[in-house]
Design an enzyme around this catalytic site. Structure first.
Site: not given
Ligand code: A2P
Length: 324
Positions: A12, A16, A22-23, A46, A51, A80, A113, A164, A215, A268, A274
């Site tokens: 449940g 989002p 955040t890389w 994330d 990172y 990750k 990851h 991932s 990216s 990101k 932005r």
């Protein structure tokens, strides 16, 4: 078309569908960006051990939580397991290090990851040989690592686990043990991953698109290294046309394209305007013909940016996920 703003997860919990990537942000810049993201309404963040900015993310999140612990439940925090931790006995150690750096009591999602692995070298998340190639651990047992990641939930310090950068075959293999709560992979207009997305849908795994805007920092770095050219997603004619038609920014068109394909996305940005733009994507709709035009931009494998070529020698790993 009213799109759900969340992925509904097994217990449940709600993830989002626009998260904050955040890389490649330095600590100070990241903290300010996270403040701006929280202000703009982002609640999904994330991160990754690789990172090396979990502590900065954690500081900004904890500042926002302040002395109101109920606010923690509003957040959806993802990090990750780094490639150096892809051994079952190491998984708890790497997980606990992330939790400590983030300074949180629990994580909402923990992802494996990459399916490939580096050697475990304490204090060095990207160990290299003197010739610059990665010190790759060729002995990875992906299923054993996945079982160790699944086990993390028993302690209650992580609610959901996922993967991932795996391919279709690897995803199916992992699902045969237990279905990951999500799959995070590169997806954008030039790399639309139709086969992988179909496989994930068939297996019931929700997909999070990373690098949804192309990216630029990574594309620029790779272009300089390899001489390959990477078109700017933001100025593709089909993207500009749709942006003009809806009086929206090109980035909003790219994100809306991902959402209308059923994905979540983690753009990101370090720029407050932005950051705001990227979460303001719920009040317009791309038409069928615009979706078709954007769909036709797919370049398959040639459109992939994050091909891990920056990890010299990684394609030798038996679990390297992409075409060689
Ligand atoms: P900046 O941080 O200066 O905004 P991705 O999410 O695919 O990794 O892309 C991140 C890149 O896209 C960064 O270079 C970021 O720059 C840029 N970017 C993020 N949001 C926008 C936007 N709304 N418009 C244009 N460029 C953006």
């Amino acid at each position: 078309m009213s799109l759900p703003k969340y992925f509904e997860l097994a217990n449940g919990d709600r993830m989002p569908r626009i998260g904050f990537g955040t890389w490649q942000a330095s600590d100070e810049v990241l903290e300010k960006a996270v403040d701006a993201a929280l202000e703009s309404g982002y609640r999904h963040f994330d991160s990754a051990r690789a990172y090396e900015n979990e502590a900065a993310l954690g500081r900004a999140l904890r500042r926002w939580i302040g002395d109101n612990p109920a606010r923690r439940n509003e957040l959806f925090v993802v990090t990750k397991l780094p490639p150096g931790g892809n051994r079952p006995d190491l998984v708890p150690e790497y997980f606990n290090a992330s939790l400590k750096d983030l300074g949180l009591d629990y994580l909402d999602m923990y992802l494996m990851h990459t399916p490939f692995a580096f050697e475990h070298v304490p204090g060095d998340l990207h160990p290299k040989s003197p010739d610059g190639s990665m010190r790759v651990d060729l002995s990875t047992d992906l299923i054993a690592v996945w079982k160790a990641v699944l086990k993390l939930r028993e302690g209650g310090a992580v609610r959901h686990v996922g993967v991932s950068n795996v391919n279709e075959e690897q995803l199916a293999r992992l699902c045969a043990v237990e279905r990951p709560a999500c799959l995070q992979v590169e997806v954008h207009a030039l790399c639309q991953q139709p086969a992988l997305l179909t496989a994930a849908a068939r297996l019931g795994v929700p997909v999070v698109a990373y690098s949804p805007l192309g990216s630029k920092a990574l594309a620029d770095a790779l272009a300089e290294k390899t001489g390959r050219s990477y078109p700017s997603l933001l100025s593709l004619p089909a993207v500009s046309r749709a942006a003009a038609a809806h009086a929206r920014a090109p980035a909003q068109v790219l994100l809306r394209h991902a959402l209308q394909r059923g994905l979540a996305a983690i753009p990101k940005s370090t720029n407050p305007a932005r950051i705001q733009e990227n979460i303001s994507v719920w009040d317009f709709e791309l038409s069928e013909s615009e979706m078709a035009e954007l769909g036709a931009l797919d370049r398959g494998e040639d459109g992939r940016i994050c091909d891990f070529s920056f990890f010299q020698g990684i394609e030798k790993h038996p679990e390297f996920p992409f075409k060689k």
